[in-house]
Design an enzyme around this catalytic site. Structure first.
Site, PDB file in Angstrom:
ATOM      1  N   TRP A 150      49.263  59.449  53.912  1.00 30.32           N
ATOM      2  CA  TRP A 150      50.246  60.517  53.738  1.00 30.32           C
ATOM      3  C   TRP A 150      51.566  60.038  53.157  1.00 30.32           C
ATOM      4  O   TRP A 150      52.429  60.833  52.827  1.00 30.32           O
ATOM      5  CB  TRP A 150      50.514  61.209  55.081  1.00 30.32           C
ATOM      6  CG  TRP A 150      50.615  60.262  56.247  1.00 30.32           C
ATOM      7  CD1 TRP A 150      49.632  59.994  57.152  1.00 30.32           C
ATOM      8  CD2 TRP A 150      51.734  59.449  56.637  1.00 30.32           C
ATOM      9  NE1 TRP A 150      50.058  59.059  58.078  1.00 30.32           N
ATOM     10  CE2 TRP A 150      51.352  58.714  57.778  1.00 30.32           C
ATOM     11  CE3 TRP A 150      53.015  59.267  56.135  1.00 30.32           C
ATOM     12  CZ2 TRP A 150      52.206  57.815  58.419  1.00 30.32           C
ATOM     13  CZ3 TRP A 150      53.868  58.372  56.770  1.00 30.32           C
ATOM     14  CH2 TRP A 150      53.457  57.664  57.892  1.00 30.32           C
ATOM     15  N   ASN A 151      51.766  58.718  53.061  1.00 26.25           N
ATOM     16  CA  ASN A 151      53.100  58.253  52.663  1.00 26.25           C
ATOM     17  C   ASN A 151      53.358  58.346  51.163  1.00 26.25           C
ATOM     18  O   ASN A 151      54.492  58.454  50.731  1.00 26.25           O
ATOM     19  CB  ASN A 151      53.360  56.828  53.175  1.00 26.25           C
ATOM     20  CG  ASN A 151      52.290  55.864  52.735  1.00 26.25           C
ATOM     21  OD1 ASN A 151      51.210  56.263  52.333  1.00 26.25           O
ATOM     22  ND2 ASN A 151      52.578  54.594  52.809  1.00 26.25           N
ATOM     23  N   LYS A 174      39.687  62.082  49.200  1.00 26.42           N
ATOM     24  CA  LYS A 174      40.009  62.721  50.483  1.00 26.42           C
ATOM     25  C   LYS A 174      41.459  62.342  50.810  1.00 26.42           C
ATOM     26  O   LYS A 174      41.740  61.238  51.253  1.00 26.42           O
ATOM     27  CB  LYS A 174      39.056  62.175  51.566  1.00 26.42           C
ATOM     28  CG  LYS A 174      38.813  63.087  52.738  1.00 26.42           C
ATOM     29  CD  LYS A 174      40.032  63.507  53.511  1.00 26.42           C
ATOM     30  CE  LYS A 174      40.369  62.552  54.625  1.00 26.42           C
ATOM     31  NZ  LYS A 174      41.576  62.939  55.368  1.00 26.42           N
ATOM     32  N   PRO A 175      42.382  63.287  50.563  1.00 31.61           N
ATOM     33  CA  PRO A 175      43.782  62.979  50.897  1.00 31.61           C
ATOM     34  C   PRO A 175      44.004  63.086  52.402  1.00 31.61           C
ATOM     35  O   PRO A 175      43.162  63.641  53.123  1.00 31.61           O
ATOM     36  CB  PRO A 175      44.554  64.073  50.155  1.00 31.61           C
ATOM     37  CG  PRO A 175      43.602  65.223  50.052  1.00 31.61           C
ATOM     38  CD  PRO A 175      42.208  64.652  50.025  1.00 31.61           C
ATOM     39  N   GLY A 224      45.343  52.982  54.410  1.00 31.45           N
ATOM     40  CA  GLY A 224      45.740  53.591  55.680  1.00 31.45           C
ATOM     41  C   GLY A 224      45.927  52.519  56.738  1.00 31.45           C
ATOM     42  O   GLY A 224      46.261  51.366  56.431  1.00 31.45           O
ATOM     43  N   SER A 225      45.685  52.892  57.980  1.00 30.16           N
ATOM     44  CA  SER A 225      45.954  51.976  59.087  1.00 30.16           C
ATOM     45  C   SER A 225      44.850  50.923  59.215  1.00 30.16           C
ATOM     46  O   SER A 225      43.706  51.137  58.808  1.00 30.16           O
ATOM     47  CB  SER A 225      46.053  52.768  60.391  1.00 30.16           C
ATOM     48  OG  SER A 225      44.797  53.337  60.681  1.00 30.16           O
ATOM     49  N   GLU A 246      43.326  48.720  51.780  1.00 27.56           N
ATOM     50  CA  GLU A 246      44.737  48.355  51.759  1.00 27.56           C
ATOM     51  C   GLU A 246      45.336  48.908  53.034  1.00 27.56           C
ATOM     52  O   GLU A 246      45.443  50.131  53.196  1.00 27.56           O
ATOM     53  CB  GLU A 246      45.387  48.939  50.508  1.00 27.56           C
ATOM     54  CG  GLU A 246      46.602  48.146  50.101  1.00 27.56           C
ATOM     55  CD  GLU A 246      47.875  48.789  50.573  1.00 27.56           C
ATOM     56  OE1 GLU A 246      48.301  48.450  51.689  1.00 27.56           O
ATOM     57  OE2 GLU A 246      48.413  49.626  49.847  1.00 27.56           O
ATOM     58  N   LEU A 247      45.682  47.997  53.949  1.00 24.09           N
ATOM     59  CA  LEU A 247      45.989  48.437  55.319  1.00 24.09           C
ATOM     60  C   LEU A 247      47.457  48.192  55.667  1.00 24.09           C
ATOM     61  O   LEU A 247      48.300  48.179  54.797  1.00 24.09           O
ATOM     62  CB  LEU A 247      45.035  47.733  56.284  1.00 24.09           C
ATOM     63  CG  LEU A 247      43.548  47.859  55.901  1.00 24.09           C
ATOM     64  CD1 LEU A 247      42.678  47.065  56.835  1.00 24.09           C
ATOM     65  CD2 LEU A 247      43.121  49.320  55.853  1.00 24.09           C
ATOM     66  N   CYS A 280      53.462  50.694  53.271  1.00 27.42           N
ATOM     67  CA  CYS A 280      52.795  49.472  53.734  1.00 27.42           C
ATOM     68  C   CYS A 280      53.591  48.260  53.285  1.00 27.42           C
ATOM     69  O   CYS A 280      53.564  47.216  53.913  1.00 27.42           O
ATOM     70  CB  CYS A 280      51.381  49.417  53.182  1.00 27.42           C
ATOM     71  SG  CYS A 280      51.333  49.703  51.415  1.00 27.42           S
ATOM     72  N   GLU A 378      53.654  47.184  63.275  1.00 23.42           N
ATOM     73  CA  GLU A 378      54.115  48.014  62.164  1.00 23.42           C
ATOM     74  C   GLU A 378      54.910  49.201  62.713  1.00 23.42           C
ATOM     75  O   GLU A 378      54.410  49.968  63.531  1.00 23.42           O
ATOM     76  CB  GLU A 378      52.909  48.511  61.375  1.00 23.42           C
ATOM     77  CG  GLU A 378      53.294  49.125  60.062  1.00 23.42           C
ATOM     78  CD  GLU A 378      52.097  49.431  59.180  1.00 23.42           C
ATOM     79  OE1 GLU A 378      52.153  49.123  57.992  1.00 23.42           O
ATOM     80  OE2 GLU A 378      51.087  49.985  59.697  1.00 23.42           O
TER      81      GLU A 378
HETATM   82  P1  NDP Z   1      44.768  56.540  59.081  1.00 17.28           P
HETATM   83  O1  NDP Z   1      44.375  55.170  58.745  1.00 17.28           O
HETATM   84  O2  NDP Z   1      44.288  57.101  60.357  1.00 17.28           O
HETATM   85  O3  NDP Z   1      44.312  57.546  57.931  1.00 17.28           O
HETATM   86  C1  NDP Z   1      44.233  57.210  56.555  1.00 17.28           C
HETATM   87  C2  NDP Z   1      43.237  58.147  55.895  1.00 17.28           C
HETATM   88  O4  NDP Z   1      41.936  57.956  56.452  1.00 17.28           O
HETATM   89  C3  NDP Z   1      43.554  59.619  56.099  1.00 17.28           C
HETATM   90  O5  NDP Z   1      43.154  60.339  54.955  1.00 17.28           O
HETATM   91  C4  NDP Z   1      42.696  59.954  57.299  1.00 17.28           C
HETATM   92  O6  NDP Z   1      42.453  61.308  57.435  1.00 17.28           O
HETATM   93  C5  NDP Z   1      41.427  59.197  56.983  1.00 17.28           C
HETATM   94  N1  NDP Z   1      40.585  58.875  58.139  1.00 17.28           N
HETATM   95  C6  NDP Z   1      40.888  58.922  59.456  1.00 17.28           C
HETATM   96  N2  NDP Z   1      39.847  58.489  60.186  1.00 17.28           N
HETATM   97  C7  NDP Z   1      38.868  58.151  59.307  1.00 17.28           C
HETATM   98  C8  NDP Z   1      37.552  57.606  59.426  1.00 17.28           C
HETATM   99  N3  NDP Z   1      37.036  57.295  60.617  1.00 17.28           N
HETATM  100  N4  NDP Z   1      36.833  57.383  58.315  1.00 17.28           N
HETATM  101  C9  NDP Z   1      37.356  57.648  57.096  1.00 17.28           C
HETATM  102  N5  NDP Z   1      38.592  58.152  56.911  1.00 17.28           N
HETATM  103  C10 NDP Z   1      39.341  58.402  58.004  1.00 17.28           C
HETATM  104  O7  NDP Z   1      46.319  56.595  58.969  1.00 17.28           O
HETATM  105  P2  NDP Z   1      47.276  57.679  59.542  1.00 17.28           P
HETATM  106  O8  NDP Z   1      47.545  58.602  58.430  1.00 17.28           O
HETATM  107  O9  NDP Z   1      46.800  58.272  60.819  1.00 17.28           O
HETATM  108  O10 NDP Z   1      48.528  56.753  59.884  1.00 17.28           O
HETATM  109  C11 NDP Z   1      48.460  55.908  61.010  1.00 17.28           C
HETATM  110  C12 NDP Z   1      49.136  54.601  60.744  1.00 17.28           C
HETATM  111  O11 NDP Z   1      48.625  53.999  59.562  1.00 17.28           O
HETATM  112  C13 NDP Z   1      50.606  54.737  60.466  1.00 17.28           C
HETATM  113  O12 NDP Z   1      51.272  54.778  61.680  1.00 17.28           O
HETATM  114  C14 NDP Z   1      50.911  53.512  59.662  1.00 17.28           C
HETATM  115  O13 NDP Z   1      51.171  52.436  60.546  1.00 17.28           O
HETATM  116  C15 NDP Z   1      49.609  53.235  58.934  1.00 17.28           C
HETATM  117  N6  NDP Z   1      49.629  53.648  57.540  1.00 17.28           N
HETATM  118  C16 NDP Z   1      49.471  52.719  56.577  1.00 17.28           C
HETATM  119  C17 NDP Z   1      49.534  53.084  55.253  1.00 17.28           C
HETATM  120  C18 NDP Z   1      49.409  52.101  54.152  1.00 17.28           C
HETATM  121  O14 NDP Z   1      49.874  52.373  53.052  1.00 17.28           O
HETATM  122  N7  NDP Z   1      48.745  50.972  54.350  1.00 17.28           N
HETATM  123  C19 NDP Z   1      49.757  54.452  54.843  1.00 17.28           C
HETATM  124  C20 NDP Z   1      49.838  55.385  55.934  1.00 17.28           C
HETATM  125  C21 NDP Z   1      49.768  54.966  57.228  1.00 17.28           C
HETATM  126  P3  NDP Z   1      43.507  62.223  58.239  1.00 17.28           P
HETATM  127  O15 NDP Z   1      44.891  61.774  57.908  1.00 17.28           O
HETATM  128  O16 NDP Z   1      43.218  63.534  57.651  1.00 17.28           O
HETATM  129  O17 NDP Z   1      43.179  62.026  59.671  1.00 17.28           O
END
Ligand code: NDP
Length: 513
Positions: A150-151, A174-175, A224-225, A246-247, A280, A378
């Site tokens: 989402w960032n 999948k956003p 994502g996370s 990319e976490l 990130c 983080e």
């Molecule tokens: P997530 O890792 O939970 O989500 C990232 C994406 O993956 C979203 O589109 C999410 O969907 C989707 N998703 C969730 N669960 C699954 C799954 N089991 N299999 C496949 N896709 C899945 O990140 P969050 O958005 O919840 O953020 C949580 C933490 O992640 C933040 O607090 C931050 O620390 C970190 N983060 C890191 C980022 C980076 O750039 N590396 C970017 C954003 C967050 P949905 O959002 O619809 O649940």
């Protein structure tokens, strides 16, 4: 139970919707479908059918479609920026950076794809393959699933779709459920630019929709996370499909005693507070060599107090916008409270601001150490802990005392020394006298070490991951039989051994190939 049945059971009920809010006001600004696993499977099937024709196009024709996309993006930049700001809550300037990045990505990958996809000749002096013509060729993986956070609703999501498309794949994006509207705008772009139907699709939804994507595509690009990244990697492992992750990060910045302090402070503020610190690659901890600590901190504190934060409007309205993801506010509060409880001092900010909307004050913390969450976990917000260190060696030890290894930066005037130190950082990306800017160099690979990820985006490696490698060996002049063929003839092997002696034997270094 078949795989499809298990997917259906995991998905949301048919017709379910997700409301999207503006983090800066709390107002609902849109509603999107919560796509079921069945619908994801259908989208992937459509993508699979479309991909065959797309892969069959000449790279120059695909480049033409990407060029149309670039022109559309630039023609609609105000609308795209409005959408990013509305659903993410970031400053308009940070939204513009996303648009500039994507315009550049359209152009860069369209130009580079042809060269990167070109077959590469391979030579060998092995006596077993003499006379063969050998080469490698790149074949698109098929359907790439891009799962975005989402960032950066455009840059991290659609930005990764561009090279995958340029390589001849279809993409199902999948956003994040938090910010799906910008991705849907890009689906409109694909329609209005007459991209072949099914080549680029968006499936909105929450975690279950993301899981369904991982369950059905041929390659996953996830941002994502670390927690979710592990789940994606585990499922990809079960399916035996590759993924690139990319976490999270806990990026450090080191200020050396010979640093130009104005530059150091500007890089710190930009690295820590751009995008509201929700990157990130945000600078999340700073180590300053003792001789310049006081001078650096005085300047940094002064600048922190000048940073404006609040509801973003037009250009120049605000430096730091809203907190996009509701649970993130609690993380910021927890990290500040934990630090203060353990002896840290707050020099600026320190609290969530009163609503409507979600905001956290730009926060500067000192007297911190590695027992505190703010130095190890983080935070993902506009908070910055700064720590005094005796020397660069102590800074280096602390930078590497982390489970993350995405990016680390160093500021110093002696380039030779700065480079020597920077190369000892345990991080996939290292910047000297800069932070974050490397992301904009599409030719430079970007990826994390340790728990910050697997694989890279950008660079040749970040493009070729979207392809499979096929190795071709062709015997242009086939003889009746080769030297090594049944029935074995002893004389042939005596000759072979003599040949081996000449090529690899005593007194010689041996041929490398
Ligand atoms: P997530 O890792 O939970 O989500 C990232 C994406 O993956 C979203 O589109 C999410 O969907 C989707 N998703 C969730 N669960 C699954 C799954 N089991 N299999 C496949 N896709 C899945 O990140 P969050 O958005 O919840 O953020 C949580 C933490 O992640 C933040 O607090 C931050 O620390 C970190 N983060 C890191 C980022 C980076 O750039 N590396 C970017 C954003 C967050 P949905 O959002 O619809 O649940």
């Amino acid at each position: 139970m078949t795989q499809n049945q298990s997917l259906v059971a995991a998905g949301p009920p048919a017709g379910a919707r997700i409301a999207v809010d503006d983090p800066a006001t709390g107002a609902v600004v849109g509603e999107v479908p919560d796509t079921s696993a069945e619908e994801v499977a259908r989208a992937v099937e459509r993508a699979r059918r479309a991909q065959r024709g797309w892969a069959g196009l000449d790279t120059r024709v695909r480049a033409g479609f990407l060029a149309r996309g670039r022109r559309w993006l630039l023609a609609h930049r105000e609308e795209v920026a409005d959408r990013i700001v509305e659903e993410n809550g970031k400053a308009r300037e940070d939204a513009i950076v996303e648009i500039v990045y994507c315009a550049a990505a359209f152009s860069y990958w369209a130009k580079r794809a042809r060269g990167l996809l070109a077959p590469a000749k391979v030579r060998s002096l092995s006596p077993f393959v003499l006379g063969r013509s050998m080469y490698t060729r790149r074949v698109p993986r098929g359907v790439v699933g891009v799962i975005g956070p989402w960032n950066n609703p455009l840059l991290n999501s659609f930005g990764d779709a561009v090279p995958a498309l340029a390589a001849g794949n279809a993409v199902v994006l999948k956003p994040s459920e938090q910010t799906p509207l910008t991705a849907l705008l890009m689906e409109r772009m694909a329609r209005e630019c007459d991209w072949p139907e099914g080549v680029f699709q968006v499936v909105t939804g929450a975690g279950a929709t993301g899981r369904a994507v991982v369950d059905t595509v041929d390659f996953v690009m996830f941002t994502g996370s670390t927690r979710t990244g592990r789940q994606v990697a585990a499922r990809a492992g079960e399916r035996l499909i590759p993924c690139s992750l990319e976490l999270g990060g806990k990026d450090a910045l080191v200020v050396l005693a010979d640093a130009a302090l104005e530059r150091a402070v500007n890089v710190t503020i930009q690295g820590a507070l751009s995008n509201g610190g929700q990157m990130c690659t945000s600078v999340e901890r700073v180590y300053v060599e003792a001789p310049v600590y006081d001078a650096y901190l005085t300047l940094l504190r002064e600048r922190f107090q000048q940073v404006t934060s609040g509801r973003p409007a037009g250009l120049g309205s605000v430096d730091v916008g809203a907190v996009t993801f509701p649970p993130q506010l609690a993380v910021m509060e927890d990290h500040v409270e934990d630090a203060v409880r353990k002896g840290a001092r707050v020099l600026a900010g320190g609290r969530a601001s009163a609503g409507p909307g979600r905001f956290f004050e730009p926060t500067l913390l000192v007297d911190v150490d590695h027992t505190m969450k703010c130095m190890r976990e983080e935070t993902f917000g506009p908070t910055l802990p700064v720590m005094k260190v005796a020397d660069a060696e102590e800074a280096l030890r602390l930078v590497n005392d982390s489970r993350y290894g995405l990016q680390a930066s160093i500021i110093g005037s002696d380039m030779k020394r700065a480079r020597r130190l920077a190369e000892r950082f345990e991080a996939g990306c290292v910047t000297i006298n800069d932070a974050q800017t490397n992301y904009m160099a599409l030719g430079l690979p970007m990826g994390g070490w340790k728990e910050s990820g697997l694989g890279v985006r950008h660079g040749a490696e970040g493009f070729l991951k979207y392809t499979r490698l096929q190795a071709v060996s062709a015997n242009r002049f086939p003889m009746r039989r080769d030297m090594h063929m049944i029935p074995y003839e002893p004389s042939a092997y005596r000759f072979l051994l003599r040949l081996v002696d000449v090529m690899y034997g005593r007194g010689l270094r041996g041929r490398a190939d």
